[in-house]
Design a protein around this motif. Sequence first.
Motif, PDB file in Angstrom:
ATOM      1  N   ILE A  27      86.092  65.429  29.977  1.00 20.95           N
ATOM      2  CA  ILE A  27      84.678  65.803  30.065  1.00 20.95           C
ATOM      3  C   ILE A  27      83.820  64.659  29.537  1.00 20.95           C
ATOM      4  N   ILE A  28      82.840  64.272  30.334  1.00 26.63           N
ATOM      5  CA  ILE A  28      81.910  63.220  29.944  1.00 26.63           C
ATOM      6  C   ILE A  28      80.527  63.847  29.828  1.00 26.63           C
ATOM      7  N   LEU A  29      79.939  63.726  28.641  1.00 26.93           N
ATOM      8  CA  LEU A  29      78.660  64.345  28.322  1.00 26.93           C
ATOM      9  C   LEU A  29      77.547  63.314  28.256  1.00 26.93           C
ATOM     10  N   TYR A  30      76.351  63.738  28.644  1.00 26.86           N
ATOM     11  CA  TYR A  30      75.158  62.922  28.433  1.00 26.86           C
ATOM     12  C   TYR A  30      73.969  63.849  28.304  1.00 26.86           C
ATOM     13  N   ASP A  31      72.863  63.328  27.811  1.00 21.76           N
ATOM     14  CA  ASP A  31      71.620  64.106  27.768  1.00 21.76           C
ATOM     15  C   ASP A  31      70.446  63.188  28.048  1.00 21.76           C
ATOM     16  N   ARG A  32      69.239  63.729  27.983  1.00 18.68           N
ATOM     17  CA  ARG A  32      68.025  62.981  28.322  1.00 18.68           C
ATOM     18  C   ARG A  32      67.221  62.579  27.088  1.00 18.68           C
ATOM     19  N   SER A  33      67.772  62.722  25.908  1.00 15.45           N
ATOM     20  CA  SER A  33      67.045  62.346  24.696  1.00 15.45           C
ATOM     21  C   SER A  33      66.859  60.827  24.648  1.00 15.45           C
ATOM     22  N   ALA A  34      66.023  60.367  23.754  1.00 14.66           N
ATOM     23  CA  ALA A  34      65.686  58.941  23.670  1.00 14.66           C
ATOM     24  C   ALA A  34      66.923  58.052  23.559  1.00 14.66           C
ATOM     25  N   ASN A  35      67.899  58.459  22.756  1.00 14.82           N
ATOM     26  CA  ASN A  35      69.107  57.649  22.577  1.00 14.82           C
ATOM     27  C   ASN A  35      70.319  58.190  23.321  1.00 14.82           C
ATOM     28  N   GLY A  36      70.168  59.347  23.965  1.00 17.37           N
ATOM     29  CA  GLY A  36      71.229  59.871  24.807  1.00 17.37           C
ATOM     30  C   GLY A  36      72.340  60.611  24.109  1.00 17.37           C
ATOM     31  N   PHE A  37      72.123  61.043  22.873  1.00 18.93           N
ATOM     32  CA  PHE A  37      73.215  61.756  22.200  1.00 18.93           C
ATOM     33  C   PHE A  37      72.772  62.962  21.385  1.00 18.93           C
ATOM     34  N   PHE A  38      71.545  63.415  21.506  1.00 20.67           N
ATOM     35  CA  PHE A  38      71.085  64.553  20.709  1.00 20.67           C
ATOM     36  C   PHE A  38      71.808  65.838  21.127  1.00 20.67           C
ATOM     37  N   ALA A  39      71.598  66.284  22.339  1.00 20.68           N
ATOM     38  CA  ALA A  39      72.277  67.493  22.826  1.00 20.68           C
ATOM     39  C   ALA A  39      73.738  67.208  23.149  1.00 20.68           C
ATOM     40  N   ALA A  40      74.038  65.984  23.580  1.00 22.26           N
ATOM     41  CA  ALA A  40      75.417  65.638  23.924  1.00 22.26           C
ATOM     42  C   ALA A  40      76.339  65.713  22.710  1.00 22.26           C
ATOM     43  N   SER A  41      75.837  65.336  21.536  1.00 20.61           N
ATOM     44  CA  SER A  41      76.698  65.393  20.344  1.00 20.61           C
ATOM     45  C   SER A  41      76.993  66.833  19.951  1.00 20.61           C
ATOM     46  N   ARG A  42      76.016  67.729  20.102  1.00 20.64           N
ATOM     47  CA  ARG A  42      76.281  69.140  19.825  1.00 20.64           C
ATOM     48  C   ARG A  42      77.262  69.706  20.850  1.00 20.64           C
ATOM     49  N   ALA A  43      77.106  69.305  22.108  1.00 22.14           N
ATOM     50  CA  ALA A  43      78.034  69.751  23.160  1.00 22.14           C
ATOM     51  C   ALA A  43      79.447  69.254  22.859  1.00 22.14           C
ATOM     52  N   TRP A  44      79.565  68.023  22.350  1.00 20.99           N
ATOM     53  CA  TRP A  44      80.870  67.490  21.970  1.00 20.99           C
ATOM     54  C   TRP A  44      81.512  68.402  20.914  1.00 20.99           C
ATOM     55  N   PHE A  45      80.729  68.749  19.876  1.00 22.46           N
ATOM     56  CA  PHE A  45      81.231  69.638  18.822  1.00 22.46           C
ATOM     57  C   PHE A  45      81.663  70.986  19.413  1.00 22.46           C
ATOM     58  N   LEU A  46      80.846  71.559  20.263  1.00 24.24           N
ATOM     59  CA  LEU A  46      81.134  72.865  20.860  1.00 24.24           C
ATOM     60  C   LEU A  46      82.430  72.808  21.676  1.00 24.24           C
TER      61      LEU A  46
END
Length: 192
Positions: A88-107
């Motif tokens: 699984i490869i995660l990304y998001d649209r936040s300024a640095n690209g890891f705000f929601a993606a890091s929470r998704a990684w944890f989940l």
Amino acid sequence: MTATIPSVISCQELKDLLQSSSQSIAVLEADLGKQVEADFKAGHIPKARYFDQLEHTTPTAFIPRGLPDVKSFEDYLTRLGVSNDHHIILYDRSANGFFAASRAWFLLKTYGADKVSILNGGFNAWKKEDNEIEKSDESNDSAKEGQTNNFTVKLNEQMVRNFDQMVSNISLDKDNPERIQVFDARPPNLFY
């Protein structure tokens, strides 16, 4: 033999993976709620699915963004076309690209996904490098695409602590080797 995909991948590495059929990958644009799904439909990384981390959660005053129900989470990821066999490869649209993606990684790690990576810089980096953008008006349901494997939760209990465990931890002497350092990553407005 398939190469190991690093935990943080570059846009070029993702582009290469999307063009190759040697790796079974699932690309998820992660967010917290439905508010940016319209942005996703207007343009996203090719083959990506919109992953709403709040799907099947029951917010409370004490835990506004808790863990989703296990069975519902399994069904949701399966509908998105994700199985335990995928990387699984995660990304998001936040300024640095890891705000929601890091929470998704944890989940995902909490629910037993073994192979999870985050796109370095997220959607903004992908766009900045002038990579292909895909538009979509269709639903996220990819079960119709012939997927035969399901996602099955294998709960990693080491990733989650309950209230009693936290109270027990902070009551240990600060020099006790069993005491675990705790970091609260919420923004100041949620820290209380």
